[in-house]
Write a protein that holds these residues in place. Structure first.
Motif, PDB file in Angstrom:
ATOM      1  N   ALA A   1      15.841  99.719  35.254  1.00 58.26           N
ATOM      2  CA  ALA A   1      14.610 100.379  34.815  1.00 58.26           C
ATOM      3  C   ALA A   1      14.258 101.439  35.853  1.00 58.26           C
ATOM      4  CB  ALA A   1      13.477  99.369  34.675  1.00 58.26           C
ATOM      5  N   ARG A   2      13.948 102.623  35.386  1.00 55.91           N
ATOM      6  CA  ARG A   2      13.610 103.734  36.278  1.00 55.91           C
ATOM      7  C   ARG A   2      14.677 103.924  37.362  1.00 55.91           C
ATOM      8  NH1 ARG A   2       9.291 100.585  35.814  1.00 55.91           N
ATOM      9  NH2 ARG A   2       9.350  99.945  37.983  1.00 55.91           N
ATOM     10  N   GLY A   3      15.940 103.686  37.003  1.00 56.49           N
ATOM     11  CA  GLY A   3      17.052 103.896  37.923  1.00 56.49           C
ATOM     12  C   GLY A   3      17.250 102.800  38.954  1.00 56.49           C
ATOM     13  N   GLU A   4      16.508 101.692  38.858  1.00 55.61           N
ATOM     14  CA  GLU A   4      16.640 100.594  39.819  1.00 55.61           C
ATOM     15  C   GLU A   4      17.077  99.321  39.109  1.00 55.61           C
ATOM     16  OE1 GLU A   4      13.714 100.949  43.370  1.00 55.61           O
ATOM     17  OE2 GLU A   4      12.529 101.136  41.533  1.00 55.61           O
ATOM     18  N   ARG A   5      17.860  98.482  39.801  1.00 56.58           N
ATOM     19  CA  ARG A   5      18.352  97.220  39.232  1.00 56.58           C
ATOM     20  C   ARG A   5      17.337  96.102  39.446  1.00 56.58           C
ATOM     21  NH1 ARG A   5      23.249  95.554  41.942  1.00 56.58           N
ATOM     22  NH2 ARG A   5      23.227  93.872  40.435  1.00 56.58           N
ATOM     23  N   PHE A   6      17.092  95.340  38.371  1.00 51.09           N
ATOM     24  CA  PHE A   6      16.167  94.205  38.398  1.00 51.09           C
ATOM     25  C   PHE A   6      16.832  93.013  37.724  1.00 51.09           C
ATOM     26  CE2 PHE A   6      13.480  97.920  38.503  1.00 51.09           C
ATOM     27  CZ  PHE A   6      12.429  97.577  39.327  1.00 51.09           C
ATOM     28  N   GLN A   7      16.216  91.832  37.913  1.00 52.46           N
ATOM     29  CA  GLN A   7      16.600  90.669  37.121  1.00 52.46           C
ATOM     30  C   GLN A   7      15.341  89.897  36.754  1.00 52.46           C
ATOM     31  OE1 GLN A   7      19.169  87.891  39.082  1.00 52.46           O
ATOM     32  NE2 GLN A   7      17.820  87.594  40.814  1.00 52.46           N
ATOM     33  N   ILE A   8      15.385  89.242  35.612  1.00 47.00           N
ATOM     34  CA  ILE A   8      14.254  88.437  35.137  1.00 47.00           C
ATOM     35  C   ILE A   8      14.297  87.108  35.882  1.00 47.00           C
ATOM     36  CG2 ILE A   8      13.194  87.331  33.142  1.00 47.00           C
ATOM     37  CD1 ILE A   8      14.608  89.431  31.405  1.00 47.00           C
TER      38      ILE A   8
ATOM     39  N   LEU B   1      19.093  92.441  26.586  1.00 50.95           N
ATOM     40  CA  LEU B   1      19.133  93.108  27.878  1.00 50.95           C
ATOM     41  C   LEU B   1      20.514  92.991  28.488  1.00 50.95           C
ATOM     42  CD1 LEU B   1      15.810  91.744  29.320  1.00 50.95           C
ATOM     43  CD2 LEU B   1      16.218  93.948  28.293  1.00 50.95           C
ATOM     44  N   ASN B   2      20.940  94.058  29.108  1.00 49.43           N
ATOM     45  CA  ASN B   2      22.199  94.039  29.844  1.00 49.43           C
ATOM     46  C   ASN B   2      22.081  95.034  30.983  1.00 49.43           C
ATOM     47  OD1 ASN B   2      23.186  96.723  29.044  1.00 49.43           O
ATOM     48  ND2 ASN B   2      23.326  95.815  27.005  1.00 49.43           N
ATOM     49  N   PRO B   3      23.020  95.027  31.940  1.00 51.49           N
ATOM     50  CA  PRO B   3      22.891  95.897  33.103  1.00 51.49           C
ATOM     51  C   PRO B   3      22.853  97.383  32.763  1.00 51.49           C
ATOM     52  CG  PRO B   3      24.524  94.209  33.499  1.00 51.49           C
ATOM     53  CD  PRO B   3      24.140  94.114  32.044  1.00 51.49           C
ATOM     54  N   ASP B   4      23.162  97.784  31.536  1.00 49.78           N
ATOM     55  CA  ASP B   4      23.180  99.200  31.200  1.00 49.78           C
ATOM     56  C   ASP B   4      21.897  99.684  30.525  1.00 49.78           C
ATOM     57  OD1 ASP B   4      25.763  99.464  32.192  1.00 49.78           O
ATOM     58  OD2 ASP B   4      26.587  98.683  30.321  1.00 49.78           O
ATOM     59  N   VAL B   5      20.921  98.784  30.284  1.00 53.88           N
ATOM     60  CA  VAL B   5      19.678  99.194  29.639  1.00 53.88           C
ATOM     61  C   VAL B   5      18.865 100.023  30.619  1.00 53.88           C
ATOM     62  CG1 VAL B   5      17.502  98.387  28.682  1.00 53.88           C
ATOM     63  CG2 VAL B   5      19.609  97.230  28.080  1.00 53.88           C
ATOM     64  N   HIS B   6      18.353 101.167  30.181  1.00 50.00           N
ATOM     65  CA  HIS B   6      17.539 102.032  31.040  1.00 50.00           C
ATOM     66  C   HIS B   6      16.131 102.086  30.507  1.00 50.00           C
ATOM     67  CE1 HIS B   6      20.825 103.569  33.491  1.00 50.00           C
ATOM     68  NE2 HIS B   6      21.535 103.413  32.406  1.00 50.00           N
TER      69      HIS B   6
ATOM     70  N   GLU C   1      12.484  90.679  39.536  1.00 47.66           N
ATOM     71  CA  GLU C   1      12.758  90.916  40.945  1.00 47.66           C
ATOM     72  C   GLU C   1      13.676  92.120  41.071  1.00 47.66           C
ATOM     73  OE1 GLU C   1      15.550  88.246  43.350  1.00 47.66           O
ATOM     74  OE2 GLU C   1      13.552  87.467  43.798  1.00 47.66           O
ATOM     75  N   ARG C   2      13.321  93.052  41.957  1.00 48.12           N
ATOM     76  CA  ARG C   2      14.196  94.191  42.214  1.00 48.12           C
ATOM     77  C   ARG C   2      15.362  93.671  43.043  1.00 48.12           C
ATOM     78  NH1 ARG C   2      10.971  98.984  44.221  1.00 48.12           N
ATOM     79  NH2 ARG C   2      10.743  97.672  46.034  1.00 48.12           N
ATOM     80  N   ILE C   3      16.580  93.879  42.590  1.00 52.54           N
ATOM     81  CA  ILE C   3      17.756  93.257  43.196  1.00 52.54           C
ATOM     82  C   ILE C   3      18.023  93.697  44.638  1.00 52.54           C
ATOM     83  CG2 ILE C   3      20.271  93.025  42.995  1.00 52.54           C
ATOM     84  CD1 ILE C   3      19.805  92.763  39.961  1.00 52.54           C
ATOM     85  N   PRO C   4      17.992  94.980  44.978  1.00 51.47           N
ATOM     86  CA  PRO C   4      18.358  95.334  46.353  1.00 51.47           C
ATOM     87  C   PRO C   4      17.496  94.682  47.436  1.00 51.47           C
ATOM     88  CG  PRO C   4      18.355  97.288  44.979  1.00 51.47           C
ATOM     89  CD  PRO C   4      17.770  96.175  44.155  1.00 51.47           C
ATOM     90  N   ASP C   5      16.176  94.605  47.224  1.00 50.96           N
ATOM     91  CA  ASP C   5      15.307  94.066  48.273  1.00 50.96           C
ATOM     92  C   ASP C   5      14.610  92.764  47.883  1.00 50.96           C
ATOM     93  OD1 ASP C   5      13.417  94.940  46.474  1.00 50.96           O
ATOM     94  OD2 ASP C   5      12.476  96.380  47.825  1.00 50.96           O
TER      95      ASP C   5
END
Length: 123
Positions: free
Chosen positions: A73-80, A118-123, A95-99
């Motif tokens: 979302a908005r160019g950042e990786r998240f997970q539910i 949802l999948n890792p390619d959804v923007h 949760e934002r994955i990098p931090d």
């Protein structure tokens, strides 16, 4: 450190697992995160967040399999990461994955995304 914690937890009939790292700031500090729980019948850690998510997911337009699902979302990786019905306006936890920073979101956002699963390619 995790092995020492596992020994202590085991001595008390509990299970401990790593929950990754939080507060990662390059060159400054880090916080190891652990989850301590009562063991499930199979001996693995009981994940109450996942169990609660499975019970509540359908009410919020999600499926049990969406727990820990990653998305962009908005160019950042998240997970539910969960659902908290005590927050009626923003019950979905992500949760934002990098931090590993946590955020709360509205269910309306997920109901439209769930149609496309949802999948890792959804923007």
């Amino acid at each position: 450190m995790l092995e020492a914690c596992r020994k202590i937890a085991s001595d008390h009939g509990l299970v401990i697992e790593s929950a990754g790292w939080r507060g990662l700031e390059p060159g400054f500090s880090f916080e190891p995160a652990f989850r301590v729980s009562i063991p499930a019948p199979a001996g693995k850690a009981l994940n109450l967040d996942m169990e609660m998510f499975a019970l509540l997911a359908e009410q919020y337009g999600l499926e049990a399999a969406d727990f820990k699902r990653e998305f962009i979302a908005r160019g950042e990786r998240f997970q539910i990461t969960g659902i908290d019905p005590r927050r009626p306006k923003y019950p979905i936890s992500v949760e934002r994955i990098p931090d590993r920073r946590g955020f709360n979101s509205q269910p309306t956002m997920w109901s439209c995304c769930s149609k496309h699963r949802l999948n890792p390619d959804v923007h």
